[in-house]
Design an enzyme around this catalytic site. Structure first.
Site, PDB file in Angstrom:
ATOM      1  N   HIS A  63      68.117  15.196  21.542  1.00 56.90           N
ATOM      2  CA  HIS A  63      69.342  15.815  21.009  1.00 56.90           C
ATOM      3  C   HIS A  63      70.496  14.816  21.028  1.00 56.90           C
ATOM      4  O   HIS A  63      71.407  14.897  20.219  1.00 56.90           O
ATOM      5  CB  HIS A  63      69.776  17.020  21.867  1.00 56.90           C
ATOM      6  N   HIS A 114      76.995  12.103  27.775  1.00 54.72           N
ATOM      7  CA  HIS A 114      76.276  11.950  26.508  1.00 54.72           C
ATOM      8  C   HIS A 114      77.292  12.002  25.382  1.00 54.72           C
ATOM      9  O   HIS A 114      78.477  12.281  25.622  1.00 54.72           O
ATOM     10  CB  HIS A 114      75.240  13.076  26.343  1.00 54.72           C
ATOM     11  N   HIS A 164      78.178  12.979  21.003  1.00 52.61           N
ATOM     12  CA  HIS A 164      77.868  13.680  19.745  1.00 52.61           C
ATOM     13  C   HIS A 164      78.528  12.846  18.654  1.00 52.61           C
ATOM     14  O   HIS A 164      79.641  12.334  18.867  1.00 52.61           O
ATOM     15  CB  HIS A 164      78.462  15.085  19.748  1.00 52.61           C
ATOM     16  N   GLU A 174      82.822  17.418  18.300  1.00 48.25           N
ATOM     17  CA  GLU A 174      82.536  18.863  18.392  1.00 48.25           C
ATOM     18  C   GLU A 174      83.865  19.615  18.376  1.00 48.25           C
ATOM     19  O   GLU A 174      84.098  20.450  17.488  1.00 48.25           O
ATOM     20  CB  GLU A 174      81.760  19.155  19.679  1.00 48.25           C
ATOM     21  N   HIS A 205      80.981  13.449  26.283  1.00 50.40           N
ATOM     22  CA  HIS A 205      81.049  14.542  27.254  1.00 50.40           C
ATOM     23  C   HIS A 205      80.575  14.070  28.622  1.00 50.40           C
ATOM     24  O   HIS A 205      79.426  13.646  28.772  1.00 50.40           O
ATOM     25  CB  HIS A 205      80.166  15.713  26.788  1.00 50.40           C
ATOM     26  N   THR A 217      77.632  23.406  24.505  1.00 46.83           N
ATOM     27  CA  THR A 217      77.655  23.403  23.030  1.00 46.83           C
ATOM     28  C   THR A 217      76.261  23.251  22.442  1.00 46.83           C
ATOM     29  O   THR A 217      76.090  23.129  21.233  1.00 46.83           O
ATOM     30  CB  THR A 217      78.524  22.240  22.495  1.00 46.83           C
ATOM     31  N   THR A 218      75.245  23.247  23.344  1.00 45.99           N
ATOM     32  CA  THR A 218      73.862  23.244  22.871  1.00 45.99           C
ATOM     33  C   THR A 218      73.117  24.354  23.614  1.00 45.99           C
ATOM     34  O   THR A 218      73.526  24.730  24.721  1.00 45.99           O
ATOM     35  CB  THR A 218      73.151  21.909  23.189  1.00 45.99           C
TER      36      THR A 218
HETATM   37  N1  DAW Z   1      77.410  19.380  25.035  1.00 41.47           N
HETATM   38  S1  DAW Z   1      77.738  19.958  26.460  1.00 41.47           S
HETATM   39  O1  DAW Z   1      78.561  19.025  27.212  1.00 41.47           O
HETATM   40  O2  DAW Z   1      78.302  21.289  26.321  1.00 41.47           O
HETATM   41  C1  DAW Z   1      76.238  20.120  27.364  1.00 41.47           C
HETATM   42  C2  DAW Z   1      76.218  19.713  28.693  1.00 41.47           C
HETATM   43  C3  DAW Z   1      75.046  19.860  29.444  1.00 41.47           C
HETATM   44  C4  DAW Z   1      73.926  20.411  28.847  1.00 41.47           C
HETATM   45  C5  DAW Z   1      72.691  20.554  29.672  1.00 41.47           C
HETATM   46  O3  DAW Z   1      72.667  20.154  30.819  1.00 41.47           O
HETATM   47  N2  DAW Z   1      71.591  21.124  29.095  1.00 41.47           N
HETATM   48  C6  DAW Z   1      70.374  21.223  29.852  1.00 41.47           C
HETATM   49  C7  DAW Z   1      70.384  22.390  30.810  1.00 41.47           C
HETATM   50  C8  DAW Z   1      69.586  22.282  31.936  1.00 41.47           C
HETATM   51  C9  DAW Z   1      69.561  23.324  32.867  1.00 41.47           C
HETATM   52  C10 DAW Z   1      70.340  24.463  32.646  1.00 41.47           C
HETATM   53  C11 DAW Z   1      71.142  24.561  31.516  1.00 41.47           C
HETATM   54  C12 DAW Z   1      71.157  23.519  30.573  1.00 41.47           C
HETATM   55  C13 DAW Z   1      69.230  21.333  28.877  1.00 41.47           C
HETATM   56  C14 DAW Z   1      68.535  22.424  28.476  1.00 41.47           C
HETATM   57  N3  DAW Z   1      67.637  21.997  27.533  1.00 41.47           N
HETATM   58  N4  DAW Z   1      67.766  20.685  27.382  1.00 41.47           N
HETATM   59  N5  DAW Z   1      68.742  20.282  28.172  1.00 41.47           N
HETATM   60  C15 DAW Z   1      69.124  18.908  28.275  1.00 41.47           C
HETATM   61  C16 DAW Z   1      70.395  18.743  27.490  1.00 41.47           C
HETATM   62  O4  DAW Z   1      70.672  19.494  26.566  1.00 41.47           O
HETATM   63  N6  DAW Z   1      71.184  17.754  27.953  1.00 41.47           N
HETATM   64  C17 DAW Z   1      72.507  17.493  27.466  1.00 41.47           C
HETATM   65  C18 DAW Z   1      72.462  16.767  26.164  1.00 41.47           C
HETATM   66  C19 DAW Z   1      73.623  17.232  25.312  1.00 41.47           C
HETATM   67  S2  DAW Z   1      73.179  17.209  23.631  1.00 41.47           S
HETATM   68  C20 DAW Z   1      73.946  20.810  27.515  1.00 41.47           C
HETATM   69  C21 DAW Z   1      75.130  20.664  26.760  1.00 41.47           C
HETATM   70 ZN    ZN Z   2      77.942  17.517  24.660  1.00 42.11          ZN
END
Ligand code: DAW
Ligand code: ZN
Length: 262
Positions: free
Chosen positions: A65, A95, A97, A107, A120, A200-201
């Site tokens: 992602h 990370h 976007h 975003e 972020h 946001t994901t």
């Molecule tokens: N864009 S943001 O800053 O709002 C943002 C921040 C952190 C997470 C995140 O840690 N997501 C993981 C997670 C693991 C355990 C509980 C809940 C969520 C997950 C779930 N499936 N895959 N991931 C890994 C992931 O999405 N990592 C972040 C990469 C951003 S695109 C997602 C978005």
């Molecule tokens: Zn993010």
């Protein structure tokens, strides 16, 4: 590995996430369009304090992602505090976007305007919760510091990241990435807007106190272009889908207040 549960394409992108993640239509979703003149200035909002001097970066990875730099978060060695936060939150990862062209990619938007990219820095409330996963489902569990990226001159410290992106081209690739302190990626002024929002994901949990820094950092078109040589797909897949436009569009404010530091 099962197919992609979600992505940024026509079939699996932000417009259909609500089918598997109904909270996508919730009351505190992110990102949002920030309208500066409608934000209420709150003199009680103190400065953001970052204690990153002992931060320990571990690895850089392509998770299909985005590109993510993970940190050691087994103790309070790198925390964010102050501002709207009631206690220190531990740095876990950062990370980015970005878009396919410089005119969009962030975003959050500011008065309808997009930036080329958004960084972020993700932190979790280890005072109240035992694990990141637990914090990620709590209304005060996470704090994400958002930094806008705008194209212009070269960013001397972003090279540490853009020069190694080729090693994590494919989904699932990971490389050691030690000794990086993300403080070098912050603008000089940390004036910010803050509001209550979500990841946001997917799973889009409504657990994030958002702190969006007003001033962008400047990076070169060349540096940004290196993010676009990453791909969403795994090395073994025959399709190569360029990693770009991995941003969710702004979501309804639903009556939320956006506060601004001075
Ligand atoms: N864009 S943001 O800053 O709002 C943002 C921040 C952190 C997470 C995140 O840690 N997501 C993981 C997670 C693991 C355990 C509980 C809940 C969520 C997950 C779930 N499936 N895959 N991931 C890994 C992931 O999405 N990592 C972040 C990469 C951003 S695109 C997602 C978005
Ligand atoms: Zn993010």
């Amino acid at each position: 590995m099962t197919g992609n549960p979600w992505g940024y394409g026509k079939q699996d992108g932000p417009s259909v996430w609500h089918k598997n993640y109904p909270v996508a239509e919730g009351d505190r979703q992110s990102p949002i369009d920030i309208v500066p003149h409608q934000a209420s200035h709150d003199p009680s909002l103190g400065p953001i304090v970052l204690n990153y001097d002992k931060c320990t970066s571990i690895k850089i990875a392509n998770n299909g992602h985005s590109v993510v730099v993970e940190f050691e978060d087994s103790d309070d060695r790198s925390v964010i505090q102050g501002g709207p936060l009631g206690n220190p939150y531990r740095l876990k990862q950062f990370h980015f976007h970005w878009g396919g062209k410089d005119c969009h990619g962030s975003e959050h938007t500011v008065a309808g305007n997009s930036y080329a990219s958004e960084l972020h820095l993700v932190h979790w409330n280890a005072v109240k919760y035992k694990t990141f996963g637990e914090a990620a489902t709590a209304p005060d569990g996470l704090a994400v510091l958002g930094i806008f990226l705008e194209t212009g001159d070269d960013h001397r410290w972003l090279h540490a990241i853009t020069d190694v992106l080729y090693t994590v081209k494919f989904k699932g690739s990971v490389t050691d990435f030690k000794g990086f302190n993300p403080k070098c990626l912050l603008p000089s002024s940390l004036h910010y807007w803050t509001y209550l929002g979500s990841l946001t994901t997917p799973p889009l949990h409504e657990s994030v106190t958002w702190i969006v820094v007003k001033d962008p950092i400047i990076v070169s078109e060349k540096q940004l272009g290196k993010f676009r040589m990453l791909v969403f797909t795994g090395e073994e897949e025959d399709q190569r889908i360029r990693m770009e436009n991995n941003f969710r569009p702004p979501q309804p404010l639903k009556g939320r207040k956006v506060r601004s530091s001075n």
